[in-house]
Write an enzyme that holds these catalytic residues in place. Structure first.
Site, PDB file in Angstrom:
ATOM      1  N   ARG A  53      14.298  -5.537 -10.164  1.00 28.73           N
ATOM      2  CA  ARG A  53      12.975  -5.759 -10.767  1.00 28.73           C
ATOM      3  C   ARG A  53      13.053  -6.665 -11.988  1.00 28.73           C
ATOM      4  O   ARG A  53      12.140  -7.448 -12.233  1.00 28.73           O
ATOM      5  CB  ARG A  53      12.356  -4.416 -11.148  1.00 28.73           C
ATOM      6  CG  ARG A  53      11.873  -3.679  -9.918  1.00 28.73           C
ATOM      7  CD  ARG A  53      11.287  -2.355 -10.266  1.00 28.73           C
ATOM      8  NE  ARG A  53      10.586  -1.795  -9.128  1.00 28.73           N
ATOM      9  CZ  ARG A  53      10.438  -0.500  -8.897  1.00 28.73           C
ATOM     10  NH1 ARG A  53      10.943   0.377  -9.744  1.00 28.73           N
ATOM     11  NH2 ARG A  53       9.787  -0.079  -7.846  1.00 28.73           N
ATOM     12  N   LYS A  76       5.173   9.922   7.826  1.00 31.59           N
ATOM     13  CA  LYS A  76       3.907  10.600   8.108  1.00 31.59           C
ATOM     14  C   LYS A  76       2.756   9.674   8.453  1.00 31.59           C
ATOM     15  O   LYS A  76       2.576   8.631   7.842  1.00 31.59           O
ATOM     16  CB  LYS A  76       3.487  11.377   6.865  1.00 31.59           C
ATOM     17  CG  LYS A  76       4.385  12.528   6.515  1.00 31.59           C
ATOM     18  CD  LYS A  76       3.754  13.192   5.326  1.00 31.59           C
ATOM     19  CE  LYS A  76       4.538  14.347   4.782  1.00 31.59           C
ATOM     20  NZ  LYS A  76       4.012  14.652   3.439  1.00 31.59           N
ATOM     21  N   GLY A 121       8.288   0.393   0.030  1.00 29.20           N
ATOM     22  CA  GLY A 121       9.603   0.731  -0.485  1.00 29.20           C
ATOM     23  C   GLY A 121      10.724   0.890   0.536  1.00 29.20           C
ATOM     24  O   GLY A 121      11.722   0.178   0.492  1.00 29.20           O
ATOM     25  N   GLY A 175       3.858   0.557  -3.113  1.00 27.22           N
ATOM     26  CA  GLY A 175       2.525   1.122  -2.902  1.00 27.22           C
ATOM     27  C   GLY A 175       1.406   0.122  -3.125  1.00 27.22           C
ATOM     28  O   GLY A 175       0.364   0.183  -2.463  1.00 27.22           O
TER      29      GLY A 175
HETATM   30  P1  AMP Z   1       7.832   6.271   4.444  1.00 28.15           P
HETATM   31  O1  AMP Z   1       8.154   6.465   2.989  1.00 28.15           O
HETATM   32  O2  AMP Z   1       6.561   6.900   4.888  1.00 28.15           O
HETATM   33  O3  AMP Z   1       7.966   4.834   4.872  1.00 28.15           O
HETATM   34  O4  AMP Z   1       8.918   7.117   5.226  1.00 28.15           O
HETATM   35  C1  AMP Z   1      10.265   6.786   5.196  1.00 28.15           C
HETATM   36  C2  AMP Z   1      11.064   7.969   5.576  1.00 28.15           C
HETATM   37  O5  AMP Z   1      10.723   8.381   6.875  1.00 28.15           O
HETATM   38  C3  AMP Z   1      12.541   7.683   5.595  1.00 28.15           C
HETATM   39  O6  AMP Z   1      13.155   8.422   4.588  1.00 28.15           O
HETATM   40  C4  AMP Z   1      12.979   8.126   6.976  1.00 28.15           C
HETATM   41  O7  AMP Z   1      14.188   8.862   6.955  1.00 28.15           O
HETATM   42  C5  AMP Z   1      11.846   8.995   7.442  1.00 28.15           C
HETATM   43  N1  AMP Z   1      11.753   9.057   8.909  1.00 28.15           N
HETATM   44  C6  AMP Z   1      11.685   8.024   9.746  1.00 28.15           C
HETATM   45  N2  AMP Z   1      11.686   8.444  11.017  1.00 28.15           N
HETATM   46  C7  AMP Z   1      11.746   9.781  10.995  1.00 28.15           C
HETATM   47  C8  AMP Z   1      11.782  10.786  11.996  1.00 28.15           C
HETATM   48  N3  AMP Z   1      11.749  10.474  13.295  1.00 28.15           N
HETATM   49  N4  AMP Z   1      11.856  12.067  11.595  1.00 28.15           N
HETATM   50  C9  AMP Z   1      11.892  12.378  10.276  1.00 28.15           C
HETATM   51  N5  AMP Z   1      11.856  11.477   9.284  1.00 28.15           N
HETATM   52  C10 AMP Z   1      11.785  10.187   9.636  1.00 28.15           C
END
Ligand code: AMP
Length: 398
Positions: A31, A202, A358, A381
């Site tokens: 950064r 999610k 991120g 974000g």
């Molecule tokens: P996000 O911050 O929403 O982009 O989520 C990223 C996180 O989602 C990472 O730490 C991944 O390990 C997790 N992730 C990706 N695929 C899966 C999965 N199939 N089951 C559980 N966690 C997951």
């Protein structure tokens, strides 16, 4: 950047929210480096730079008596490294506004930097307080916002302060200009086909993004943990995979909306499954809608990799947010790496690719192809909200 900084003092909002170890040493200076072009531009034109940033969350982690934990969160930890990076004299001000700040700012010479103390030491920062912002503005002639990563927050140093500078006295820095320019390449008149890849844990974090994307992409690839909510919504068995049971209706609606709009929504046909959430789990491959009890999908499978890669490689514009699996563990990183490779190959062939948010940035860095992607946004974000179509207060204020 178009203003003339010669003989001027510029108040620059940077994002120096860098990770520090227990000894207060910087463990990743990305950064700080990202803000260098703007800082050097001002200094080289014969101006001086008064830098302000937040660092960590001092309001959340106070000392037992409720006071600010200055030794942990002070920006003074960054002074030596900033001096090394810029080669310019760096003065530190132990307050953000006040008598000392006013005095140090007035004594600042052309070619020099003044680093103000953590903006979040002031309660007015997060409230977007006008009096605090006005005091900040009085330190300088110009205001430069180069902190795209905090542009989605209506804080005093990112937003309110801009109102105290006239049109010809404020502008975006290079970092911020770049994020905005590149996001627009995807959002307005992109070359088609346009493919968005959305992954991560999610659905609930990405609802707005998914809804918005369906309005204008040609292909929408959904991977990662969120794909299993779609699988379950479609009547599949997903074992112990991540699922948001309250989002099944939403998933169905998104599928319907995609059909109505003629958007090709691609879910992973198969998955790498594991018998526990661990790097040393037993693994197998299964159709994503027929995952046995006791198993969970932790990555997209080989067939999904092939299908997704094909679509990505034949795209002219690619937008990627979120990993395809638990890429932090080697056993479940193949899907994310395959998508990264396909995006890099498409870009080699002339497509425009943007990676933002991120974790996807970490994934791209891990795969070693970051320099083959057209633009990797560090905006996190803020980039997500920008792509969701929200007006970011830090941009609107300018
Ligand atoms: P996000 O911050 O929403 O982009 O989520 C990223 C996180 O989602 C990472 O730490 C991944 O390990 C997790 N992730 C990706 N695929 C899966 C999965 N199939 N089951 C559980 N966690 C997951």
């Amino acid at each position: 950047m178009t203003l003339n900084y010669s003989g001027k003092k510029a108040l620059v909002r940077v994002d120096f929210n860098v990770p520090l170890n227990a000894d207060h040493q910087i463990t990743d200076d990305t950064r700080m480096r990202a803000a260098l072009p703007t800082i050097m531009h001002i200094l080289e034109q014969g101006g001086s730079a008064i830098l302000m940033s937040h660092l960590g969350r001092p309001g959340k982690k106070t000392l037992p008596d409720g006071s600010i934990d200055t030794p942990t969160f002070t920006l003074e930890h960054l002074v030596t490294h900033l001096q090394d990076l810029t080669g310019a004299p760096v003065h530190f001000c132990p307050e953000t506004i006040g008598e000392i700040a006013t005095q140090k700012a007035s004594q600042l010479q052309a070619g020099e930097i003044l680093l103000l103390e953590n903006t979040r030491f002031n309660s007015g920062e997060k409230k977007g307080d006008e009096a605090f912002a006005k005091s900040l503005s009085e330190l300088a002639d110009f205001y430069v916002n180069d902190a795209f990563g905090t542009a989605h927050r209506a804080h005093a140093s990112t937003t309110t302060v801009a109102q105290f500078f006239d049109k010809g006295q404020k502008e975006f820095g290079f970092l911020m200009e770049n994020d905005i320019k590149n996001a627009h390449k995807v959002l307005s008149h992109p070359e088609r086909p346009l493919t968005a890849i959305v992954g991560g844990a999610k659905v609930s974090d990405k609802i707005l993004l998914l809804e918005r994307l369906i309005d204008f992409v040609d292909n929408l690839i959904v991977g990662g943990g969120m794909a299993y909510t779609f699988m379950k919504a479609g009547g599949g068995s997903i074992g112990n995979s991540l699922v948001e049971s309250d989002k099944l209706d939403l998933a169905r609606k998104l599928v319907e909306k995609a059909q109505e709009k003629g958007v090709q929504l691609l879910l992973p046909v198969d998955s790498i499954i594991a018998d526990k959430f661990a790097a040393d789990a037993n693994t197998d491959t299964a159709p994503s809608n027929a995952i046995p009890e006791g198993w969970m999908g932790l990555d997209i499978g080989p067939d999904a990799r092939a299908v997704f890669s094909e679509v990505i490689k034949s795209s002219r514009t690619i937008l990627w947010n979120g990993p395809m699996g638990v890429f932090e563990m080697e056993a479940f990183a193949q899907g994310t790496l395959a998508v990264a490779d396909a995006a890099a190959e498409a870009t080699d062939g002339g497509a425009f690719s943007l990676v933002g948010g991120g974790d996807s940035v970490a994934a791209v860095n891990k795969s070693g192809i970051a320099n083959r992607i057209s633009f990797v946004s560090t905006g996190g974000g803020a980039m997500l909200e920008f792509l969701e179509g929200k007006e970011l207060p830090g941009i609107a204020a300018m």
